[in-house]
Design an enzyme around this catalytic site. Structure first.
Site, PDB file in Angstrom:
ATOM      1  N   SER A 174       0.681  -1.017   0.115  1.00 18.79           N
ATOM      2  CA  SER A 174      -0.086  -0.254  -0.121  1.00 18.79           C
ATOM      3  C   SER A 174       1.010   0.999  -0.163  1.00 18.79           C
ATOM      4  O   SER A 174       1.903   1.013   0.828  1.00 18.79           O
ATOM      5  CB  SER A 174      -0.778  -0.032   1.086  1.00 18.79           C
ATOM      6  OG  SER A 174      -1.441   1.125   1.701  1.00 18.79           O
ATOM      7  N   TYR A 181      -1.459  -0.670  10.735  1.00 26.25           N
ATOM      8  CA  TYR A 181      -1.563  -1.632   9.368  1.00 26.25           C
ATOM      9  C   TYR A 181      -0.515  -0.842   8.456  1.00 26.25           C
ATOM     10  O   TYR A 181       0.420  -1.675   8.225  1.00 26.25           O
ATOM     11  CB  TYR A 181      -3.306  -0.959   9.754  1.00 26.25           C
ATOM     12  CG  TYR A 181      -3.521  -0.964   8.062  1.00 26.25           C
ATOM     13  CD1 TYR A 181      -3.092  -1.836   7.448  1.00 26.25           C
ATOM     14  CD2 TYR A 181      -3.078   0.152   5.924  1.00 26.25           C
ATOM     15  CE1 TYR A 181      -4.000  -2.456   5.586  1.00 26.25           C
ATOM     16  CE2 TYR A 181      -2.906  -0.807   5.129  1.00 26.25           C
ATOM     17  CZ  TYR A 181      -3.672  -1.230   5.271  1.00 26.25           C
ATOM     18  OH  TYR A 181      -4.047  -2.282   3.474  1.00 26.25           O
ATOM     19  N   LYS A 218       2.106  -3.401   7.158  1.00 23.20           N
ATOM     20  CA  LYS A 218       2.765  -3.615   5.829  1.00 23.20           C
ATOM     21  C   LYS A 218       4.362  -3.673   5.324  1.00 23.20           C
ATOM     22  O   LYS A 218       4.787  -4.479   4.817  1.00 23.20           O
ATOM     23  CB  LYS A 218       1.839  -2.492   4.566  1.00 23.20           C
ATOM     24  CG  LYS A 218       0.057  -2.921   4.721  1.00 23.20           C
ATOM     25  CD  LYS A 218       0.084  -4.080   3.398  1.00 23.20           C
ATOM     26  CE  LYS A 218      -1.425  -3.960   3.935  1.00 23.20           C
ATOM     27  NZ  LYS A 218      -1.976  -5.544   2.543  1.00 23.20           N
TER      28      LYS A 218
END
Ligand code: NAD
Ligand code: UFG
Length: 339
Positions: A128, A152, A156
């Site tokens: 992302s 989050y 990643k």
């Protein structure tokens, strides 16, 4: 058309995974979806089959279960993995970080172990633009510094580091890290699209739900950003373009050891521009209120997509009007989403 390889698609019933399954099937790949349906429904698989006229092999399982992964890889002869499964909501990750580390990080580690055990050596991973943190320079190139500003994003980043280490230690392993910008839109059939459970966090599903009358108003999180109209700017990319980027990455991966690329359009739109475009596409007024900034949001984020153009020979084709029109078609056909 000759049958290409079988691909294991973790999270293949989800938003981006389901659109990618269609592109895979249409290109002759065999598709094995591995999903626990924690954020999706089996109905989506039925619709993928309806759209493509082809069968999907479905395995209901959790990516933290190595034995199930190994069984699926071997039983269905998969030689490539597309890894979409995971949790993805920033605000949720702040409330329950351990679930994010468990499913995203541990789940990916378990998947790598299963691939290693079964000798599967090609992986495409859903990363992302969040790994760039607050942009220092724009547009964002792949060599921009990496950082994370929420749990989050940290998952990643940890996964990306793990993949780089794994690739360095395994000369035969080929890994594509795809950094998505803001995926929106839906398949043109109106049969599948983004189907969030509960209250959506992202702008496009909220705008669509306001247009269809499920919600009263869009809260615009911040109107005092240093942008032309004061609202945040993002690089929205049509999910079908994104799905097609995965196909190109798979083909390039056949003859390269690995790659890291942005998948974005290179064009940024403000929140107000998105609302206006959706209003035109739907023919509906979309009421909004100007609200305070949302913590953790950046003012502007858009990609430099030139590496994808050069390396993948891929370029997003669909504009904001198409993103809104396709989202609206899916929303109208499924006002309360799939279940
Ligand atoms: P999604 O929630 O629609 O799809 C994820 C799928 O994974 C769902 O079908 C869910 O049931 C499944 N899943 C979740 N946990 C699982 C587990 N433990 N075992 C097996 N299956 C599990 O999400 P999406 O929007 O399609 O995102 C796919 C990937 O792309 C995610 O990794 C996400 O972090 C990444 N990504 C998404 C966005 C976005 O805005 N949608 C942006 C950047 C990156
Ligand atoms: N926004 C609103 N009101 C809303 C929802 C969003 O004004 O109700 C605004 C946000 O402030 C932002 C823009 O709309 O300016 C886009 O917000 P989204 O929540 O749709 O998307 P984000 O850019 O915050 O994040 C998304 C994914 C992340 C991913 C990131 C990558 O949710 O997982 O894109 O760029 F990391």
């Amino acid at each position: 058309m000759t049958l290409k390889k079988n691909v294991l698609v973790t999270g293949g019933a989800g938003y981006i995974g389901s659109h990618t399954c269609i592109e895979l099937l249409n290109s002759g790949y065999g598709v094995v979806v591995f999903d626990n349906f924690s954020n999706s429904y089996p109905e989506t698989i039925r619709r993928i089959e309806k759209i493509t006229g082809k069968s999907v092999i479905l395995f209901r399982g959790d990516i933290r279960d190595q034995k199930s992964l190994e069984y699926s890889l071997e039983r269905f002869g998969c030689s490539i993995v597309l890894h979409f499964a995971g949790l993805k909501a920033v605000s949720d990750s702040i409330l329950r970080p351990l679930e994010y580390y468990d499913i995203n990080v541990m789940g990916t580690l378990t998947l790598l172990r299963a691939m290693q055990a079964k000798g599967v050596e090609a992986l495409v991973f859903s990363s992302s633009a969040t790994v760039y943190g607050e942009p220092c320079t724009l547009p964002l190139t792949e060599d921009h510094s990496l950082t994370a500003i929420n749990p989050y994003g940290r998952t990643k980043l940890i996964i990306e580091d793990m993949l780089r280490d794994f690739q360095a230690s395994s000369p035969l392993m080929r890994i594509a890290i795809l950094r998505y910008f803001n995926p929106v839109g839906a398949h043109e059939s109106g049969l599948i699209g983004e189907n969030p459970l509960g209250v959506p966090n992202n702008l496009m599903p909220i705008v669509a739900q306001v247009a269809v009358g499920l919600r009263e108003v869009v809260n615009i999180w911040g109107s005092d950003y240093p942008t032309p109209d004061g609202t945040g700017i993002r690089d929205y990319i049509h999910v079908v373009d994104l799905a097609q980027g995965h196909l190109r990455a798979l083909e390039v991966l056949e003859r390269s050891e690995g790659l890291t690329v942005n998948l974005g359009t290179g064009v940024g739109y403000s929140v107000l521009e998105v609302i206006k475009a959706f209003s035109v596409a739907s023919g509906r007024a979309i009421p909004y209120v100007l609200a305070p900034r949302r913590p953790g949001d950046v003012a502007v984020c858009f990609a430099d997509p030139s590496r994808a153009t050069t390396l993948l020979k891929w370029k997003a084709q669909r504009d904001l009007a198409a993103m809104c029109a396709d989202t609206w078609r899916f929303q109208q056909a499924n006002p309360k989403g799939l279940s």
